[in-house]
Enzyme design. Structure first.
Site, mmCIF file in Angstrom:
data_model
loop_
_atom_site.group_PDB
_atom_site.id
_atom_site.type_symbol
_atom_site.label_atom_id
_atom_site.label_comp_id
_atom_site.label_asym_id
_atom_site.label_seq_id
_atom_site.Cartn_x
_atom_site.Cartn_y
_atom_site.Cartn_z
ATOM 1 N N GLY A 195 -3.918 3.875 -1.079
ATOM 2 C CA GLY A 195 -2.942 4.085 -0.060
ATOM 3 C C GLY A 195 -1.789 4.807 -0.412
ATOM 4 O O GLY A 195 -1.410 5.645 0.360
ATOM 5 N N CYS A 252 -1.502 -0.002 -4.489
ATOM 6 C CA CYS A 252 -2.783 0.362 -3.612
ATOM 7 C C CYS A 252 -2.885 1.819 -3.859
ATOM 8 O O CYS A 252 -2.013 2.670 -3.538
ATOM 9 C CB CYS A 252 -2.324 0.086 -2.413
ATOM 10 N N CYS A 264 -11.601 2.139 -4.083
ATOM 11 C CA CYS A 264 -10.165 1.345 -4.502
ATOM 12 C C CYS A 264 -9.821 2.126 -5.600
ATOM 13 O O CYS A 264 -10.089 2.480 -6.800
ATOM 14 C CB CYS A 264 -10.639 0.258 -5.276
ATOM 15 N N GLU A 299 -2.875 -4.988 2.208
ATOM 16 C CA GLU A 299 -4.313 -4.792 2.051
ATOM 17 C C GLU A 299 -5.543 -5.403 2.874
ATOM 18 O O GLU A 299 -5.133 -6.649 2.925
ATOM 19 C CB GLU A 299 -4.987 -4.785 0.512
ATOM 20 N N HIS A 341 -6.786 3.767 6.299
ATOM 21 C CA HIS A 341 -5.010 3.393 5.972
ATOM 22 C C HIS A 341 -4.344 3.845 7.405
ATOM 23 O O HIS A 341 -4.576 4.688 7.874
ATOM 24 C CB HIS A 341 -4.554 4.232 4.974
HETATM 25 C C1 ZDR Z 1 -5.962 -0.624 -1.805
HETATM 26 C C2 ZDR Z 1 -6.737 -0.646 -2.941
HETATM 27 N N1 ZDR Z 1 -6.413 -1.674 -3.963
HETATM 28 C C3 ZDR Z 1 -6.809 0.569 -3.960
HETATM 29 O O1 ZDR Z 1 -6.112 0.857 -5.099
HETATM 30 O O2 ZDR Z 1 -7.025 1.665 -3.384
HETATM 31 C C4 ZDR Z 1 -8.176 -0.870 -2.620
HETATM 32 C C5 ZDR Z 1 -8.819 -2.084 -2.203
HETATM 33 C C6 ZDR Z 1 -9.534 -2.030 -1.065
HETATM 34 C C7 ZDR Z 1 -8.949 -2.244 0.265
HETATM 35 N N2 ZDR Z 1 -8.291 -3.694 0.290
HETATM 36 C C8 ZDR Z 1 -9.641 -2.111 1.367
HETATM 37 O O3 ZDR Z 1 -10.069 -1.025 1.802
HETATM 38 O O4 ZDR Z 1 -10.484 -3.138 2.016
#
Ligand code: ZDR
Length: 286
Positions: free
Chosen positions: A232, A229, A78, A220, A171
């Site tokens: 992301g 994200c 994350c 997400e 992603h």
């Molecule tokens: C997208 C995220 N909040 C970030 O900042 O990188 C990560 C959260 C994890 C995401 N929801 C997943 O890969 O399941």
């Protein structure tokens, strides 16, 4: 184990918010926190967050991070969370290093603190190299070792094309002409659970403004629409370079603010720089 009071701190990175728990100085049962993650993240019946992060000891790095999404699932990484993690461990006195390593399911990640008047205001994170092989992202069908660039994706009777990038977590990056035309609430969940993505997927809709600038919205995996994200934004820059739309260094505008991302040519790593902010601390009973 009887009932315990657990201290937590809420932090956010561009409005992507996390409940962070020091599991070095407090005894916790990790599986019990995971089981409670959805309830803790609930914005009406709980503390309210996009995820729960555990700060754990590591045998391989300075710390270990585990994160649970708002639905209790465990992603590998994350990006916004790791900046919050870095600010938390420094400001709580768990380390006095300004650059340290964090073990994650996506491998070791190295944050570096950016301080002003003693406060950690931003963090630059070496997010490692992106994973571009189809089977490793993972994306179903096709040549397992090839890259996934501009492939068709049908959802809700609409045709999109996506480029897939893993930053440890998967992603699907979809470049569009006009972000305002995207009904994220509708197409987001359909992308997330599309059969092309056996481990589900985080989906970014992106409008490129110039080679140095893009604006995005994200759906997400396991958390729905969020304000930002980090992984992301990294995936967008890599996908933008692969498609000849972005240069190796760009600013990504997210609903909660902006991140500076660079795909470093010399070592192939992605660097992400952005803020991390304290919201409040409290305790809950488990
Ligand atoms: C997208 C995220 N909040 C970030 O900042 O990188 C990560 C959260 C994890 C995401 N929801 C997943 O890969 O399941």
């Amino acid at each position: 184990m009887g009932k315990a009071h657990l201290r937590f701190t809420k932090l956010h990175g561009l409005g992507n918010d996390f409940i962070i728990i020091d599991a070095i100085n407090q005894r916790i049962v990790e599986s019990a926190i995971q089981a409670r993650a959805a309830a803790l993240c609930d914005r009406h019946f709980g503390i309210g967050a996009d995820g729960v992060i555990l700060v754990l000891p590591s045998t391989q790095a300075d710390f270990k991070m585990r994160i649970f999404n708002a639905d209790g699932s465990e992603p590998q990484m994350c990006g916004n969370g790791i900046r919050c993690f870095a600010k938390f461990v420094f400001e709580e006195g768990l380390t006095d290093k300004e650059v340290f390593s964090v073990e994650t399911l996506a491998g070791p990640i190295v944050p570096a603190l950016i301080r002003e008047n003693g406060n950690v205001v931003a963090v630059e994170v070496d997010m490692g190299a992106p994973i571009l092989e189809r089977a490793k992202i993972p994306v179903a069908k096709g040549d397992p070792t090839a890259r996934v660039i501009q492939e068709p994706l049908q959802v809700d009777g609409q045709s999109f094309t996506f480029t897939a990038v893993s930053m440890g977590n998967p992603h699907a990056v979809i470049f569009v002409d006009n972000l305002e035309e995207i009904d994220l609430e509708k197409v987001g969940p359909l992308c997330e659970s599309h059969p092309l993505f056996p481990e589900r997927v985080n989906t970014e809709f992106v409008q490129v403004l110039s080679p140095q600038e893009a604006v995005m919205r994200v759906w997400e995996r396991g958390s729905g629409e969020t304000l930002a994200c980090g992984t992301g934004a990294c995936a967008i820059l890599v996908a933008g370079v692969l498609n000849g739309l972005l240069s190796h260094k760009a600013t990504i505008h997210l609903p909660g603010g902006e991140l500076k991302i660079e795909w470093v040519k010399s070592d192939g790593h992605v660097m992400m720089t952005g803020p991390a902010s304290h919201v409040f601390s409290g305790e809950f009973i488990i």
